[in-house]
Design a protein around this motif. Structure first.
Motif, PDB file in Angstrom:
ATOM      1  N   GLN A 148      33.152 -38.625  39.516  1.00 14.76           N
ATOM      2  CA  GLN A 148      32.580 -37.889  40.639  1.00 14.76           C
ATOM      3  C   GLN A 148      31.111 -38.271  40.820  1.00 14.76           C
ATOM      4  O   GLN A 148      30.404 -38.489  39.831  1.00 14.76           O
ATOM      5  N   PRO A 149      30.631 -38.342  42.062  1.00 18.81           N
ATOM      6  CA  PRO A 149      29.191 -38.612  42.285  1.00 18.81           C
ATOM      7  C   PRO A 149      28.362 -37.351  42.021  1.00 18.81           C
ATOM      8  O   PRO A 149      27.698 -36.816  42.916  1.00 18.81           O
ATOM      9  N   ILE A 150      28.429 -36.873  40.780  1.00 22.82           N
ATOM     10  CA  ILE A 150      27.846 -35.580  40.443  1.00 22.82           C
ATOM     11  C   ILE A 150      26.333 -35.579  40.631  1.00 22.82           C
ATOM     12  O   ILE A 150      25.734 -34.557  40.998  1.00 22.82           O
ATOM     13  N   TRP A 151      25.693 -36.747  40.376  1.00 20.70           N
ATOM     14  CA  TRP A 151      24.234 -36.801  40.533  1.00 20.70           C
ATOM     15  C   TRP A 151      23.843 -36.679  41.999  1.00 20.70           C
ATOM     16  O   TRP A 151      22.788 -36.121  42.321  1.00 20.70           O
ATOM     17  N   SER A 152      24.683 -37.178  42.884  1.00 12.48           N
ATOM     18  CA  SER A 152      24.433 -37.013  44.325  1.00 12.48           C
ATOM     19  C   SER A 152      24.535 -35.547  44.715  1.00 12.48           C
ATOM     20  O   SER A 152      23.714 -35.044  45.503  1.00 12.48           O
ATOM     21  N   TYR A 153      25.526 -34.849  44.149  1.00 16.39           N
ATOM     22  CA  TYR A 153      25.662 -33.421  44.420  1.00 16.39           C
ATOM     23  C   TYR A 153      24.476 -32.642  43.857  1.00 16.39           C
ATOM     24  O   TYR A 153      23.995 -31.686  44.474  1.00 16.39           O
ATOM     25  N   PHE A 154      24.024 -33.055  42.673  1.00 19.09           N
ATOM     26  CA  PHE A 154      22.845 -32.424  42.076  1.00 19.09           C
ATOM     27  C   PHE A 154      21.637 -32.594  42.994  1.00 19.09           C
ATOM     28  O   PHE A 154      20.880 -31.640  43.233  1.00 19.09           O
ATOM     29  N   LEU A 155      21.448 -33.814  43.488  1.00 14.83           N
ATOM     30  CA  LEU A 155      20.304 -34.089  44.355  1.00 14.83           C
ATOM     31  C   LEU A 155      20.377 -33.257  45.636  1.00 14.83           C
ATOM     32  O   LEU A 155      19.360 -32.692  46.072  1.00 14.83           O
ATOM     33  N   ASN A 156      21.567 -33.163  46.213  1.00 18.33           N
ATOM     34  CA  ASN A 156      21.725 -32.343  47.421  1.00 18.33           C
ATOM     35  C   ASN A 156      21.374 -30.881  47.144  1.00 18.33           C
ATOM     36  O   ASN A 156      20.693 -30.234  47.950  1.00 18.33           O
ATOM     37  N   SER A 157      21.856 -30.358  46.025  1.00 20.10           N
ATOM     38  CA  SER A 157      21.564 -28.965  45.675  1.00 20.10           C
ATOM     39  C   SER A 157      20.075 -28.757  45.426  1.00 20.10           C
ATOM     40  O   SER A 157      19.503 -27.732  45.822  1.00 20.10           O
ATOM     41  N   ILE A 158      19.430 -29.728  44.781  1.00 15.39           N
ATOM     42  CA  ILE A 158      17.994 -29.619  44.506  1.00 15.39           C
ATOM     43  C   ILE A 158      17.206 -29.625  45.814  1.00 15.39           C
ATOM     44  O   ILE A 158      16.272 -28.833  46.003  1.00 15.39           O
ATOM     45  N   ILE A 159      17.571 -30.526  46.734  1.00 12.23           N
ATOM     46  CA  ILE A 159      16.872 -30.612  48.019  1.00 12.23           C
ATOM     47  C   ILE A 159      17.018 -29.299  48.792  1.00 12.23           C
ATOM     48  O   ILE A 159      16.034 -28.746  49.297  1.00 12.23           O
ATOM     49  N   VAL A 160      18.245 -28.806  48.876  1.00 18.40           N
ATOM     50  CA  VAL A 160      18.495 -27.576  49.627  1.00 18.40           C
ATOM     51  C   VAL A 160      17.818 -26.380  48.966  1.00 18.40           C
ATOM     52  O   VAL A 160      17.182 -25.558  49.637  1.00 18.40           O
ATOM     53  N   THR A 161      17.916 -26.286  47.638  1.00 21.37           N
ATOM     54  CA  THR A 161      17.355 -25.132  46.924  1.00 21.37           C
ATOM     55  C   THR A 161      15.833 -25.138  46.980  1.00 21.37           C
ATOM     56  O   THR A 161      15.216 -24.113  47.331  1.00 21.37           O
ATOM     57  N   LEU A 162      15.219 -26.264  46.640  1.00 21.92           N
ATOM     58  CA  LEU A 162      13.753 -26.328  46.661  1.00 21.92           C
ATOM     59  C   LEU A 162      13.216 -26.140  48.076  1.00 21.92           C
ATOM     60  O   LEU A 162      12.257 -25.387  48.286  1.00 21.92           O
ATOM     61  N   GLY A 163      13.830 -26.823  49.033  1.00 20.18           N
ATOM     62  CA  GLY A 163      13.369 -26.688  50.413  1.00 20.18           C
ATOM     63  C   GLY A 163      13.488 -25.261  50.922  1.00 20.18           C
ATOM     64  O   GLY A 163      12.556 -24.724  51.534  1.00 20.18           O
ATOM     65  N   SER A 164      14.615 -24.632  50.646  1.00 25.95           N
ATOM     66  CA  SER A 164      14.841 -23.260  51.117  1.00 25.95           C
ATOM     67  C   SER A 164      13.899 -22.276  50.440  1.00 25.95           C
ATOM     68  O   SER A 164      13.273 -21.435  51.104  1.00 25.95           O
ATOM     69  N   VAL A 165      13.762 -22.386  49.115  1.00 22.85           N
ATOM     70  CA  VAL A 165      12.952 -21.412  48.379  1.00 22.85           C
ATOM     71  C   VAL A 165      11.476 -21.552  48.724  1.00 22.85           C
ATOM     72  O   VAL A 165      10.773 -20.552  48.938  1.00 22.85           O
ATOM     73  N   LEU A 166      10.975 -22.783  48.804  1.00 26.70           N
ATOM     74  CA  LEU A 166       9.559 -22.978  49.130  1.00 26.70           C
ATOM     75  C   LEU A 166       9.246 -22.465  50.537  1.00 26.70           C
ATOM     76  O   LEU A 166       8.224 -21.804  50.751  1.00 26.70           O
ATOM     77  N   LEU A 167      10.115 -22.769  51.485  1.00 32.16           N
ATOM     78  CA  LEU A 167       9.907 -22.296  52.849  1.00 32.16           C
ATOM     79  C   LEU A 167      10.052 -20.774  52.926  1.00 32.16           C
ATOM     80  O   LEU A 167       9.288 -20.107  53.643  1.00 32.16           O
ATOM     81  N   GLU A 168      10.997 -20.229  52.173  1.00 34.07           N
ATOM     82  CA  GLU A 168      11.176 -18.775  52.110  1.00 34.07           C
ATOM     83  C   GLU A 168       9.917 -18.104  51.579  1.00 34.07           C
ATOM     84  O   GLU A 168       9.444 -17.112  52.147  1.00 34.07           O
ATOM     85  N   LEU A 169       9.377 -18.619  50.484  1.00 30.56           N
ATOM     86  CA  LEU A 169       8.200 -18.003  49.874  1.00 30.56           C
ATOM     87  C   LEU A 169       6.983 -18.121  50.776  1.00 30.56           C
ATOM     88  O   LEU A 169       6.172 -17.190  50.862  1.00 30.56           O
ATOM     89  N   LEU A 170       6.836 -19.267  51.455  1.00 27.93           N
ATOM     90  CA  LEU A 170       5.705 -19.446  52.360  1.00 27.93           C
ATOM     91  C   LEU A 170       5.770 -18.448  53.512  1.00 27.93           C
ATOM     92  O   LEU A 170       4.817 -17.690  53.758  1.00 27.93           O
ATOM     93  N   LEU A 171       6.898 -18.428  54.208  1.00 27.17           N
ATOM     94  CA  LEU A 171       7.036 -17.525  55.357  1.00 27.17           C
ATOM     95  C   LEU A 171       7.077 -16.065  54.917  1.00 27.17           C
ATOM     96  O   LEU A 171       6.446 -15.199  55.537  1.00 27.17           O
ATOM     97  N   GLY A 172       7.828 -15.786  53.849  1.00 30.67           N
ATOM     98  CA  GLY A 172       7.960 -14.411  53.381  1.00 30.67           C
ATOM     99  C   GLY A 172       6.646 -13.820  52.922  1.00 30.67           C
ATOM    100  O   GLY A 172       6.332 -12.655  53.227  1.00 30.67           O
TER     101      GLY A 172
END
Length: 271
Positions: free
Chosen positions: A59-83
């Motif tokens: 499985q391309p597990i590292w690709s899935y990891f990278l996708n999750s990291i991008i989505v999680t970091l992007g969402s949380v940082l933007l959430e904390l900034l706006l929130g």
């Protein structure tokens, strides 16, 4: 004495309720499918790492990891900034206007996100956000912003108005007060909010399932569905994926535990 032992018994049963599924997940990751179906609760005999090897090789597990990291970091940082900005504005405005804005975001907690799935998908499709990681980030931020504002607004109310007023007298603008005073003083509570948001976004399955179609853009929880067949489910591989997916969150909690506890106890003592 009876109440004391009753309380301990309830805590023990609650701990057992949590520990048993965790035990099953951990031991199943080291079993073959035949061993798992023969003895689901027994210790793995033989003990095998085949599931982990297969997962990372097939499985391309590292690709899935990278996708999750991008989505999680992007969402949380933007959430904390706006929130944090909205929470600071609510704190500074105060009065009816501040309470009105807070009530508006608190109302967003009342409506379940599942109710908005069709309108969200329709809007995202029209804007060209569907099957895009940045679209998933923006939709996640929009859905979790009420939660972030609700958490941070409560912490911001504990800030000392005297410090901010002193900064205003010295000529500091609102942006300076926010970045130089409010954010550093709120660091433990922001870290606590970040911990909650990381877990929520990292483990989220519903929104990625709605937004993502292409295999190359799957997040880890969404990728775990590949081990579920129409007639047969490879439970050892599925539970191995659960273990692999949980490791980053466990490490995150270990590193942020001090800030997490500090954020939860912020404001419990005054004086």
């Amino acid at each position: 004495m009876l109440m004391k032992w009753t309380g301990r018994l309830i805590l023990f049963l609650y701990a057992l309720l949590i520990a048993l599924p965790l035990y099953v997940v951990l031991i199943s990751a080291f079993k073959s499918p035949q061993t798992f179906f023969a003895n689901p609760l027994n210790w793995p005999k033989p003990f095998t790492l085949t599931n982990f090897v297969s997962m990372f090789k097939e499985q391309p597990i590292w690709s899935y990891f990278l996708n999750s990291i991008i989505v999680t970091l992007g969402s949380v940082l933007l959430e904390l900034l706006l929130g944090s900005m909205i929470a600071y504005a609510i704190f500074r405005l105060g009065g009816k206007m501040g309470k009105g804005i807070f009530a508006l975001f608190a109302a967003g907690l009342i409506v379940p996100s599942q109710v908005n799935m069709l309108p969200i998908y329709s809007l995202a499709h029209k804007l060209g956000w569907s099957d895009q990681l940045y679209g998933l980030v923006l939709v996640t931020v929009a859905l979790l912003l009420p939660v972030t504002v609700f958490m941070l607004a409560g912490f911001m109310q504990l800030l000392s108005k005297e410090i901010l007023e002193a900064g205003s007298i010295d000529g500091a603008g609102e942006w300076t007060l926010f970045t130089r005073f409010a954010l550093p003083l709120s660091a433990p509570s922001i870290a606590a909010a970040a911990s909650f948001l990381f877990v929520m976004v990292w483990n989220d399955l519903l929104i990625p399932m709605l937004m993502i179609n292409g295999k190359s853009k799957l997040t880890l929880p969404l990728a775990m569905l590949q081990f579920r067949g129409e007639y047969v489910t490879n439970y050892p591989m599925l539970l191995t994926g659960v273990v692999v997916t949980s490791v980053p969150m466990v490490l995150l909690f270990l590193f942020l535990q001090r800030y997490f506890v500090a954020g939860l106890t912020a404001g419990s003592l005054k004086g």
